[in-house]
Design a protein around this motif. Structure first.
Motif, PDB file in Angstrom:
ATOM      1  N   MET A   1      30.801  45.658  45.627  1.00  0.00           N
ATOM      2  CA  MET A   1      31.423  44.490  45.022  1.00  0.00           C
ATOM      3  C   MET A   1      32.691  44.095  45.758  1.00  0.00           C
ATOM      4  SD  MET A   1      31.115  42.234  42.697  1.00  0.00           S
ATOM      5  CE  MET A   1      32.073  41.019  41.811  1.00  0.00           C
ATOM      6  N   ASP A   2      33.500  45.121  46.136  1.00  0.00           N
ATOM      7  CA  ASP A   2      34.748  44.827  46.837  1.00  0.00           C
ATOM      8  C   ASP A   2      34.487  44.202  48.194  1.00  0.00           C
ATOM      9  OD1 ASP A   2      33.605  47.224  47.609  1.00  0.00           O
ATOM     10  OD2 ASP A   2      35.497  48.113  48.246  1.00  0.00           O
ATOM     11  N   ALA A   3      33.428  44.644  48.881  1.00  0.00           N
ATOM     12  CA  ALA A   3      33.093  44.075  50.192  1.00  0.00           C
ATOM     13  C   ALA A   3      32.663  42.616  50.051  1.00  0.00           C
ATOM     14  CB  ALA A   3      31.975  44.890  50.848  1.00  0.00           C
ATOM     15  N   ILE A   4      31.945  42.298  48.991  1.00  0.00           N
ATOM     16  CA  ILE A   4      31.513  40.917  48.761  1.00  0.00           C
ATOM     17  C   ILE A   4      32.718  40.019  48.509  1.00  0.00           C
ATOM     18  CG2 ILE A   4      30.242  39.407  47.189  1.00  0.00           C
ATOM     19  CD1 ILE A   4      28.252  41.678  46.770  1.00  0.00           C
ATOM     20  N   LEU A   5      33.631  40.466  47.660  1.00  0.00           N
ATOM     21  CA  LEU A   5      34.820  39.679  47.366  1.00  0.00           C
ATOM     22  C   LEU A   5      35.668  39.467  48.616  1.00  0.00           C
ATOM     23  CD1 LEU A   5      35.912  41.221  43.948  1.00  0.00           C
ATOM     24  CD2 LEU A   5      34.953  38.952  44.345  1.00  0.00           C
ATOM     25  N   LEU A   6      35.755  40.506  49.454  1.00  0.00           N
ATOM     26  CA  LEU A   6      36.548  40.396  50.676  1.00  0.00           C
ATOM     27  C   LEU A   6      35.957  39.357  51.615  1.00  0.00           C
ATOM     28  CD1 LEU A   6      38.908  41.421  52.379  1.00  0.00           C
ATOM     29  CD2 LEU A   6      37.409  43.203  53.276  1.00  0.00           C
ATOM     30  N   GLN A   7      34.641  39.340  51.754  1.00  0.00           N
ATOM     31  CA  GLN A   7      34.008  38.366  52.645  1.00  0.00           C
ATOM     32  C   GLN A   7      34.111  36.947  52.103  1.00  0.00           C
ATOM     33  OE1 GLN A   7      33.230  39.165  55.671  1.00  0.00           O
ATOM     34  NE2 GLN A   7      33.791  41.282  55.132  1.00  0.00           N
ATOM     35  N   VAL A   8      34.053  36.806  50.783  1.00  0.00           N
ATOM     36  CA  VAL A   8      34.253  35.478  50.197  1.00  0.00           C
ATOM     37  C   VAL A   8      35.648  34.973  50.528  1.00  0.00           C
ATOM     38  CG1 VAL A   8      34.476  34.202  48.040  1.00  0.00           C
ATOM     39  CG2 VAL A   8      32.564  35.778  48.352  1.00  0.00           C
ATOM     40  N   ASP A 171      47.464  42.391  47.878  1.00  0.00           N
ATOM     41  CA  ASP A 171      46.464  43.390  47.519  1.00  0.00           C
ATOM     42  C   ASP A 171      45.658  42.897  46.323  1.00  0.00           C
ATOM     43  OD1 ASP A 171      44.965  45.633  46.920  1.00  0.00           O
ATOM     44  OD2 ASP A 171      46.576  47.027  47.423  1.00  0.00           O
ATOM     45  N   PHE A 172      44.541  42.226  46.617  1.00  0.00           N
ATOM     46  CA  PHE A 172      43.676  41.733  45.557  1.00  0.00           C
ATOM     47  C   PHE A 172      42.992  42.879  44.820  1.00  0.00           C
ATOM     48  CE2 PHE A 172      43.804  37.416  47.336  1.00  0.00           C
ATOM     49  CZ  PHE A 172      43.746  36.672  46.163  1.00  0.00           C
ATOM     50  N   GLY A 173      42.821  44.021  45.502  1.00  0.00           N
ATOM     51  CA  GLY A 173      42.139  45.152  44.885  1.00  0.00           C
ATOM     52  C   GLY A 173      42.837  45.624  43.630  1.00  0.00           C
ATOM     53  N   VAL A 174      44.152  45.770  43.701  1.00  0.00           N
ATOM     54  CA  VAL A 174      44.929  46.211  42.541  1.00  0.00           C
ATOM     55  C   VAL A 174      44.831  45.185  41.419  1.00  0.00           C
ATOM     56  CG1 VAL A 174      47.245  46.746  41.708  1.00  0.00           C
ATOM     57  CG2 VAL A 174      46.507  47.573  43.945  1.00  0.00           C
ATOM     58  N   LEU A 175      44.892  43.897  41.765  1.00  0.00           N
ATOM     59  CA  LEU A 175      44.822  42.835  40.769  1.00  0.00           C
ATOM     60  C   LEU A 175      43.492  42.847  40.025  1.00  0.00           C
ATOM     61  CD1 LEU A 175      46.224  40.266  39.602  1.00  0.00           C
ATOM     62  CD2 LEU A 175      45.040  38.958  41.382  1.00  0.00           C
ATOM     63  N   LEU A 176      42.406  43.189  40.743  1.00  0.00           N
ATOM     64  CA  LEU A 176      41.068  43.149  40.155  1.00  0.00           C
ATOM     65  C   LEU A 176      40.599  44.500  39.638  1.00  0.00           C
ATOM     66  CD1 LEU A 176      39.359  40.841  42.807  1.00  0.00           C
ATOM     67  CD2 LEU A 176      40.224  40.182  40.560  1.00  0.00           C
ATOM     68  N   PHE A 178      40.496  47.424  41.474  1.00  0.00           N
ATOM     69  CA  PHE A 178      39.990  48.327  42.497  1.00  0.00           C
ATOM     70  C   PHE A 178      41.113  49.237  42.981  1.00  0.00           C
ATOM     71  CE2 PHE A 178      37.205  44.585  42.792  1.00  0.00           C
ATOM     72  CZ  PHE A 178      35.956  45.194  42.702  1.00  0.00           C
ATOM     73  N   ASP A 179      40.760  50.165  43.863  1.00  0.00           N
ATOM     74  CA  ASP A 179      41.770  51.037  44.455  1.00  0.00           C
ATOM     75  C   ASP A 179      42.687  50.228  45.364  1.00  0.00           C
ATOM     76  OD1 ASP A 179      40.691  53.258  43.196  1.00  0.00           O
ATOM     77  OD2 ASP A 179      39.321  53.683  44.868  1.00  0.00           O
ATOM     78  N   PRO A 180      43.930  50.676  45.548  1.00  0.00           N
ATOM     79  CA  PRO A 180      44.849  49.966  46.455  1.00  0.00           C
ATOM     80  C   PRO A 180      44.307  49.909  47.878  1.00  0.00           C
ATOM     81  CG  PRO A 180      46.044  51.528  45.070  1.00  0.00           C
ATOM     82  CD  PRO A 180      44.584  51.803  44.866  1.00  0.00           C
ATOM     83  N   ASN A 181      44.671  48.839  48.586  1.00  0.00           N
ATOM     84  CA  ASN A 181      44.328  48.651  50.008  1.00  0.00           C
ATOM     85  C   ASN A 181      42.834  48.502  50.257  1.00  0.00           C
ATOM     86  OD1 ASN A 181      47.096  48.906  50.746  1.00  0.00           O
ATOM     87  ND2 ASN A 181      46.889  51.141  50.702  1.00  0.00           N
ATOM     88  N   VAL A 182      42.083  48.124  49.234  1.00  0.00           N
ATOM     89  CA  VAL A 182      40.642  47.899  49.411  1.00  0.00           C
ATOM     90  C   VAL A 182      40.376  46.443  49.773  1.00  0.00           C
ATOM     91  CG1 VAL A 182      38.398  47.879  48.264  1.00  0.00           C
ATOM     92  CG2 VAL A 182      39.979  49.774  47.879  1.00  0.00           C
ATOM     93  N   SER A 300      31.310  34.199  57.289  1.00  0.00           N
ATOM     94  CA  SER A 300      32.071  35.417  57.061  1.00  0.00           C
ATOM     95  C   SER A 300      31.147  36.590  56.755  1.00  0.00           C
ATOM     96  CB  SER A 300      33.056  35.199  55.905  1.00  0.00           C
ATOM     97  OG  SER A 300      33.776  36.377  55.625  1.00  0.00           O
ATOM     98  N   PHE A 301      30.152  36.385  55.908  1.00  0.00           N
ATOM     99  CA  PHE A 301      29.203  37.455  55.600  1.00  0.00           C
ATOM    100  C   PHE A 301      28.416  37.876  56.839  1.00  0.00           C
ATOM    101  CE2 PHE A 301      29.777  36.252  51.122  1.00  0.00           C
ATOM    102  CZ  PHE A 301      29.789  37.509  50.523  1.00  0.00           C
ATOM    103  N   ALA A 302      28.066  36.903  57.679  1.00  0.00           N
ATOM    104  CA  ALA A 302      27.289  37.210  58.880  1.00  0.00           C
ATOM    105  C   ALA A 302      28.090  38.020  59.893  1.00  0.00           C
ATOM    106  CB  ALA A 302      26.789  35.919  59.526  1.00  0.00           C
ATOM    107  N   SER A 303      29.428  37.997  59.791  1.00  0.00           N
ATOM    108  CA  SER A 303      30.257  38.733  60.740  1.00  0.00           C
ATOM    109  C   SER A 303      30.449  40.200  60.346  1.00  0.00           C
ATOM    110  CB  SER A 303      31.629  38.064  60.859  1.00  0.00           C
ATOM    111  OG  SER A 303      32.341  38.143  59.636  1.00  0.00           O
ATOM    112  N   MET A 304      29.905  40.604  59.199  1.00  0.00           N
ATOM    113  CA  MET A 304      30.018  42.005  58.768  1.00  0.00           C
ATOM    114  C   MET A 304      29.246  42.907  59.724  1.00  0.00           C
ATOM    115  SD  MET A 304      29.497  41.511  54.640  1.00  0.00           S
ATOM    116  CE  MET A 304      29.638  43.283  54.311  1.00  0.00           C
ATOM    117  N   ASN A 305      29.806  44.068  60.008  1.00  0.00           N
ATOM    118  CA  ASN A 305      29.155  45.004  60.935  1.00  0.00           C
ATOM    119  C   ASN A 305      27.786  45.433  60.422  1.00  0.00           C
ATOM    120  OD1 ASN A 305      31.311  44.994  62.749  1.00  0.00           O
ATOM    121  ND2 ASN A 305      32.383  46.628  61.649  1.00  0.00           N
ATOM    122  N   GLU A 306      27.663  45.589  59.088  1.00  0.00           N
ATOM    123  CA  GLU A 306      26.381  46.004  58.524  1.00  0.00           C
ATOM    124  C   GLU A 306      25.301  44.959  58.777  1.00  0.00           C
ATOM    125  OE1 GLU A 306      29.748  47.798  56.188  1.00  0.00           O
ATOM    126  OE2 GLU A 306      29.215  45.835  57.005  1.00  0.00           O
TER     127      GLU A 306
END
Length: 343
Positions: A1-8, A171-176, A178-182, A300-306
């Motif tokens: 979920m955190d990876a999806i939010l980051l790419q958005v 740090d959006f992770g803390v706001l949502l 998630f763990d810090p620095n995610v 942005s999603f297409a640029s993910m290493n996975e």
């Protein structure tokens, strides 16, 4: 979920740039019927308005500082920006630090003037010419403008930093929860997205709720009938060309801290922005904005290493691939109007 939010989030800033440029392109095509391949150059000129203001604000004079000495014991020569001498060190430094936002005040009149000159001096002679002629002449103009910028500013990117207060990350992770620095997102990219939303909303409000905008929309739908009512629709369309140029220029000004300005940045965004316009639907302002954000996020999603590990090089072709799929299923684009470029 955190990876999806980051790419958005990562896709929003580039999507904002696509949406702003595509919005200007659609304004010009919808009002004047001109396919303007020089629109990316307007984005570039806006960016170099910020570069120019920064250089002007940092013009310095050399003075002797008797309190500081070099290794030989001689008083040191120091360079002090004139702006700091005029307004004091603190105010002067703050003005220099905020040179990018302040460049908006410079870019608006400059871009409107450039838009008027471009429309009155060249493009008005190609209104009734085929779209192929319009593409060739505006593409040639874009190359000329690009080479002028290269001559005066050089070929290398020019770093143009954001104000110091916006150089960190949030740090959006803390706001949502998630763990810090995610999920870390730069402040300036958030500013750029908010700025884009304001500009887009302003353009739509101008067209929707002002008498001038209503006349322009009527002219876009039926130019001849509006002209028969005694309204000088050509003059209003020329003003809209200036507005479209200003929108592209402001997009370039605020994008400079994200991508250091260089002479070919207009071309880099131009082709992709035309794809955005086609995907959104030629002549559809809402479609251009929707497609801009959509394609920015997908890129942005297409640029993910996975993703690249599964489909190598997908980040380079994703926008064109999506365009092919959409145009095969919806030939007029997502929100295209019937009859536009179908004659």
């Amino acid at each position: 979920m955190d990876a999806i939010l980051l790419q958005v989030l990562n896709g929003l800033d580039k999507g904002s740039a696509y949406a702003l440029i595509a919005l200007g392109l659609t304004l010009i095509f919808g009002t004047l019927g001109v396919v303007n391949f020089a629109h990316g150059a307007l984005f570039m000129i806006g960016a170099f308005c910020a570069v120019t203001l920064q250089r002007i604000l940092t013009i310095s004079q050399v003075t002797i500082d008797p309190t500081r000495t070099d290794f030989l014991g001689n008083p040191m020569k120091v360079e002090t920006p004139y702006i700091e001498n005029w307004f004091g060190p603190e105010v002067g430094a703050a003005i220099i630090d905020w040179s990018v936002p302040l460049a908006i005040l410079v870019a608006i009149p400059v871009m409107i003037a450039v838009g008027f000159a471009m429309e009155r001096g060249l493009i008005k002679h190609f209104y009734k010419r085929p779209h192929a002629d319009q593409i060739l002449v505006t593409f040639g103009l874009a190359i000329v403008l690009q080479e002028i910028i290269k001559y005066f500013y050089g070929a290398n990117p020019i770093p143009t930093p954001a104000p110091e207060v916006f150089r960190g990350s949030f740090d959006f992770g803390v706001l949502l929860g998630f763990d810090p620095n995610v999920i870390i997102y730069p402040y300036w990219r958030m500013v750029y997205f908010a700025f884009s939303v304001i500009i887009i909303a302003g353009v739509f409000a101008f067209l929707q709720f002002t008498t001038f905008g209503m006349v322009v929309r009527a002219g876009m739908a039926d130019r001849e009938t509006v002209g028969l009512l005694g309204i000088n629709i050509d003059k209003r369309f020329t003003i809209m060309f200036g507005v479209a140029a200003a929108v592209a220029g402001l997009a370039g000004v605020m994008y400079t801290p994200i991508n250091s300005p260089n002479y070919h940045m207009g071309m880099d965004f131009l082709v992709l922005s035309f794809v955005v316009v086609v995907v959104g639907g030629m002549g559809s302002l809402a479609g251009a904005v929707l497609a801009g954000f959509l394609l920015g996020i997908l890129e942005s999603f297409a640029s993910m290493n996975e993703v690249k590990a599964i489909i190598p090089g997908i980040d380079q072709i994703i926008i064109y691939l999506i365009a092919i799929i959409i145009l095969l299923t919806r030939p007029r684009g997502l929100m295209g109007r019937k009859g536009v470029m179908e004659e």
